[in-house]
Design an enzyme around this catalytic site. Structure first.
Site, PDB file in Angstrom:
ATOM      1  N   GLY A  54      -9.865  -8.675   1.360  1.00  0.00           N
ATOM      2  CA  GLY A  54      -9.916  -9.408   0.090  1.00  0.00           C
ATOM      3  C   GLY A  54      -9.975  -8.561  -1.172  1.00  0.00           C
ATOM      4  N   ASP A  90       0.197 -16.043  10.234  1.00  0.00           N
ATOM      5  CA  ASP A  90       1.098 -14.915  10.463  1.00  0.00           C
ATOM      6  C   ASP A  90       2.340 -15.118   9.580  1.00  0.00           C
ATOM      7  OD1 ASP A  90       2.953 -13.100  11.363  1.00  0.00           O
ATOM      8  OD2 ASP A  90       2.591 -13.493  13.501  1.00  0.00           O
ATOM      9  N   ASP A 115       0.402  -5.981   0.740  1.00  0.00           N
ATOM     10  CA  ASP A 115      -0.211  -4.733   1.203  1.00  0.00           C
ATOM     11  C   ASP A 115      -0.254  -4.754   2.735  1.00  0.00           C
ATOM     12  OD1 ASP A 115      -1.474  -2.265   0.811  1.00  0.00           O
ATOM     13  OD2 ASP A 115      -3.486  -3.139   0.759  1.00  0.00           O
ATOM     14  N   LYS A 155       4.043  -2.687  -0.074  1.00  0.00           N
ATOM     15  CA  LYS A 155       3.764  -1.390   0.565  1.00  0.00           C
ATOM     16  C   LYS A 155       4.764  -1.144   1.690  1.00  0.00           C
ATOM     17  CE  LYS A 155       0.175  -0.950   3.338  1.00  0.00           C
ATOM     18  NZ  LYS A 155      -1.277  -0.917   3.566  1.00  0.00           N
TER      19      LYS A 155
HETATM   20  C1  LIG Z   1      -4.335  -2.632   4.456  1.00  0.00           C
HETATM   21  S1  LIG Z   1      -4.778  -4.254   4.920  1.00  0.00           S
HETATM   22  C2  LIG Z   1      -4.799  -5.085   3.381  1.00  0.00           C
HETATM   23  C3  LIG Z   1      -5.970  -4.732   2.494  1.00  0.00           C
HETATM   24  C4  LIG Z   1      -6.082  -5.671   1.317  1.00  0.00           C
HETATM   25  N1  LIG Z   1      -4.996  -5.459   0.369  1.00  0.00           N
HETATM   26  C5  LIG Z   1      -7.377  -5.468   0.587  1.00  0.00           C
HETATM   27  O1  LIG Z   1      -7.404  -4.875  -0.501  1.00  0.00           O
HETATM   28  O2  LIG Z   1      -8.414  -5.927   1.094  1.00  0.00           O
HETATM   29  C6  LIG Z   1      -3.336  -4.859   5.693  1.00  0.00           C
HETATM   30  C7  LIG Z   1      -3.439  -6.280   6.222  1.00  0.00           C
HETATM   31  O3  LIG Z   1      -2.144  -6.757   6.615  1.00  0.00           O
HETATM   32  C8  LIG Z   1      -2.384  -7.795   7.556  1.00  0.00           C
HETATM   33  N2  LIG Z   1      -1.159  -8.178   8.259  1.00  0.00           N
HETATM   34  C9  LIG Z   1      -0.392  -7.423   9.076  1.00  0.00           C
HETATM   35  N3  LIG Z   1       0.614  -8.146   9.599  1.00  0.00           N
HETATM   36  C10 LIG Z   1       0.502  -9.404   9.092  1.00  0.00           C
HETATM   37  C11 LIG Z   1       1.241 -10.612   9.287  1.00  0.00           C
HETATM   38  N4  LIG Z   1       2.294 -10.665  10.102  1.00  0.00           N
HETATM   39  N5  LIG Z   1       0.842 -11.736   8.620  1.00  0.00           N
HETATM   40  C12 LIG Z   1      -0.243 -11.685   7.802  1.00  0.00           C
HETATM   41  N6  LIG Z   1      -0.986 -10.561   7.588  1.00  0.00           N
HETATM   42  C13 LIG Z   1      -0.629  -9.441   8.235  1.00  0.00           C
HETATM   43  C14 LIG Z   1      -3.429  -7.152   8.472  1.00  0.00           C
HETATM   44  O4  LIG Z   1      -4.107  -8.134   9.239  1.00  0.00           O
HETATM   45  C15 LIG Z   1      -4.332  -6.426   7.467  1.00  0.00           C
HETATM   46  O5  LIG Z   1      -5.473  -7.181   7.160  1.00  0.00           O
END
Ligand SMILES: C[S@@+](CC[C@H](N)C(=O)[O-])C[C@H]1O[C@@H](n2cnc3c(N)ncnc32)[C@H](O)[C@@H]1O
Length: 201
Positions: A54, A90, A115, A155
């Site tokens: 978050g 997802d 991200d 990203k």
């Molecule tokens: C680096 S973290 C994000 C951090 C966030 N921007 C923050 O500041 O708290 C990357 C996120 O991408 C999510 N993610 C990866 N594949 C995804 C998908 N297919 N659908 C939704 N979320 C996804 C992961 O679960 C993870 O929580």
């Protein structure tokens, strides 16, 4: 940059996040990107993909003020934040895209943030391909819900498909920049692509 220095930097942003009440170190990446490129404005409607835990939603919330709006989406559950709608979905599922389109409505969003990171395998090519796949899913949403002239931040883990991918970006946005914020680890292959002024067709 030495490993020792990188560890110190990581520790610094970890402590800063704790001290300032941010849920992630990534929050500082968005702050640094925002300071340089001003992608989010007061009262904007923001869609935050890969939002857990978050941090980016918190930073966006500070910028948009009480008349803005945020929807955050992640595979993982996100602890509630007042005024923000989080969905545990997802983004690669068609049903998620349909749900988002329905919630956002026909006016669309001003800013789309992604991200998202794939599960890291450690294999550079696989991680790159999975990251490109997630970015393409976000770009697909851009076409459907980003307002004309809106902004998109995404990203990407660098790799061989980068050149082709950036071409798609350049067709869709008036202004495209690449940036590696100081809060990113120097050893990381991640880069942030900033598309400003969406050319809606
Ligand atoms: C680096 S973290 C994000 C951090 C966030 N921007 C923050 O500041 O708290 C990357 C996120 O991408 C999510 N993610 C990866 N594949 C995804 C998908 N297919 N659908 C939704 N979320 C996804 C992961 O679960 C993870 O929580």
């Amino acid at each position: 940059m030495t490993r020792w220095y990188q560890e110190k930097k990581k520790e610094y942003f970890y402590n800063e996040a704790k001290r300032k009440g941010y849920r992630s170190r990534s929050a500082f990446k968005l702050k640094q990107i925002q300071n340089k490129f001003k992608i989010i404005k007061k009262t904007d409607f923001v869609l935050d993909l890969g939002a857990a835990p978050g941090g980016w939603s918190q930073v966006s919330n500070e910028i948009i003020g009480k008349n803005g709006k945020i929807i955050g989406i992640d595979l993982l559950n996100i602890k509630p934040i007042d005024g923000i709608q989080f969905l545990q979905e997802d983004i690669t599922e068609k049903s998620t895209i349909l749900k988002i389109i329905k919630i956002v409505g026909e006016n669309g969003v001003d800013v789309l943030l992604s991200d998202m990171s794939p599960n890291i395998s450690g294999n550079y090519s696989i991680d790159h391909a999975n990251s490109v796949h997630l970015c393409k899913q976000s770009l697909n949403l851009v076409d459907k819900i980003l307002k004309d002239n809106g902004n998109f931040l995404c990203k990407l883990f660098m790799g061989e498909e980068f050149d082709d991918f950036i071409k798609i970006f350049k067709n869709k946005f008036k202004n495209v920049k690449l940036y590696s914020p100081p809060a990113s680890r120097k050893s990381s292959s991640e880069i942030y692509i900033i598309g400003r002024n969406f050319l809606k067709k």
